[in-house]
Motif scaffolding. Structure first.
Motif, short mmCIF file in Angstrom:
data_model
loop_
_atom_site.label_atom_id
_atom_site.label_comp_id
_atom_site.label_asym_id
_atom_site.label_seq_id
_atom_site.Cartn_x
_atom_site.Cartn_y
_atom_site.Cartn_z
N ILE A 31 1.04 -1.13 0.03
CA ILE A 31 -0.18 -0.22 0.04
C ILE A 31 1.28 1.64 -0.02
O ILE A 31 0.35 2.10 -0.71
N ARG A 32 1.69 1.67 1.07
CA ARG A 32 2.36 2.54 1.16
C ARG A 32 3.46 2.82 -0.73
O ARG A 32 3.73 3.70 -0.65
N THR A 33 4.42 1.43 -0.95
CA THR A 33 5.04 1.68 -2.69
C THR A 33 3.77 2.40 -3.21
O THR A 33 4.26 2.97 -4.24
N THR A 34 2.82 1.57 -3.39
CA THR A 34 1.25 2.14 -4.69
C THR A 34 1.14 3.95 -4.54
O THR A 34 1.04 4.18 -5.62
N ASN A 37 4.31 5.37 -5.77
CA ASN A 37 4.61 5.58 -6.68
C ASN A 37 2.79 6.57 -7.39
O ASN A 37 3.35 7.15 -8.62
N THR A 38 1.92 6.10 -7.33
CA THR A 38 0.80 7.25 -7.86
C THR A 38 1.10 8.95 -8.09
O THR A 38 0.76 9.36 -8.76
N SER A 39 1.41 8.85 -6.06
CA SER A 39 1.80 10.08 -6.62
C SER A 39 3.30 11.09 -7.44
O SER A 39 3.31 11.58 -8.08
N LEU A 108 15.60 5.18 -5.77
CA LEU A 108 15.43 6.69 -5.63
C LEU A 108 13.73 6.16 -6.05
O LEU A 108 13.85 5.99 -7.36
N PHE A 109 12.94 6.83 -4.97
CA PHE A 109 11.48 6.89 -5.66
C PHE A 109 11.10 4.87 -5.32
O PHE A 109 10.05 4.33 -5.86
N GLY A 110 11.84 4.25 -5.27
CA GLY A 110 11.97 2.71 -4.45
C GLY A 110 10.95 2.28 -3.35
O GLY A 110 10.55 3.48 -2.45
N ILE A 111 11.22 1.24 -2.46
CA ILE A 111 9.91 0.77 -2.07
C ILE A 111 10.83 0.92 -1.16
O ILE A 111 11.68 1.02 -0.48
N ASN A 112 9.41 2.01 -0.25
CA ASN A 112 9.47 3.02 1.04
C ASN A 112 11.20 3.90 1.01
O ASN A 112 10.95 4.69 2.04
N THR A 116 10.27 12.94 -3.01
CA THR A 116 9.50 12.47 -4.07
C THR A 116 10.26 13.82 -5.23
O THR A 116 11.54 14.81 -5.01
N PRO A 117 9.37 13.57 -6.28
CA PRO A 117 10.30 14.54 -7.16
C PRO A 117 9.56 16.27 -7.65
O PRO A 117 8.69 16.19 -7.70
N ILE A 118 10.41 17.25 -7.22
CA ILE A 118 9.57 18.64 -7.04
C ILE A 118 9.46 19.29 -9.05
O ILE A 118 10.84 19.48 -9.30
N THR A 119 9.03 19.52 -9.54
CA THR A 119 8.73 19.81 -10.48
C THR A 119 9.37 20.90 -11.16
O THR A 119 9.03 22.22 -9.94
#
Length: 204
Positions: A31-34, A37-39, A108-112, A116-119
């Motif tokens: 759930i945390r990873t999903t 990833n969605t964000s 980077l941006f992997g499990i747990n 976050t990427p800053i636009t």
């Protein structure tokens, strides 16, 4: 038999590395990873709307070893490299995201991962820098975070065992298990007091 069931847990499955996952642990991780990833995908979609694929990696204390080197730096989702000018006229260099640990489970941006990427919109975005945490401080914070997770797991497992014995009507076993719960709680409290870290009761 009840104690062994409590210690072993209900096994969901073993992964490729031979680690045993309980249904609870796997579902929480998934759930945390999903959600994460969605964000990130949402951020990438918004970037496309802005006509840019350059982003900056956020910073946080206690970053994982495969994430720390990339904090505060600029990268491109399309694996391009070059320079851009920010809203104050300053130039910054960006690199291909493929040059990072992106794509690895612990990368980077992997499990747990907590990054976050800053636009970044060239000519518009004005980076707000914060003092980077040096590697020694970061590594210490990371080690302490892993120690805290271990102590929190100890508390959860002790509580589960006590609850199981209580439900089974084993009064003597429950009383012994309750003492273990207190010991594990005391260990965690001492660690929190010593390190000054934030207590996470939801993990207990």
């Amino acid at each position: 038999a009840l104690s062994k069931i409590s210690d072993e847990g209900i096994t969901g499955f073993y992964d490729k590395s031979g680690r045993k996952w309980s249904p609870e642990a796997y579902v929480n991780m998934d759930i945390r990873t999903t959600v994460h990833n969605t964000s990130i995908e949402a951020a990438k979609t918004r970037q496309e709307e802005f006509g840019t694929d350059i982003f900056r990696v956020s910073r946080h204390s206690g970053a994982r070893p495969l994430c720390y080197p990339y904090q505060g730096r600029y990268f491109s989702w399309s694996n391009k490299s070059g320079t851009f000018t920010d809203g104050e006229g300053k130039q910054h260099r960006y690199y291909p995201v493929s040059s990072t640990s992106y794509g690895k489970p612990a990368g980077l941006f992997g499990i747990n991962c907590g990054h976050t990427p800053i636009t970044v919109i060239p000519g518009v975005s004005i980076p707000r820098d914060r003092e980077p945490q040096n590697k020694e401080e970061n590594d210490l914070a990371y080690i302490q975070s892993q120690q805290q997770r271990k102590l929190e797991r100890d508390v959860r497992y002790a509580k589960r065992k006590a609850a199981m014995l209580n439900a089974a009507g084993d009064k003597e076993g429950f009383e012994k298990a309750a003492i273990k719960v207190k010991q594990k709680n005391d260990n965690l409290h001492q660690f929190i007091d010593k390190t000054g870290r934030t207590r996470r009761r939801d993990r207990e």
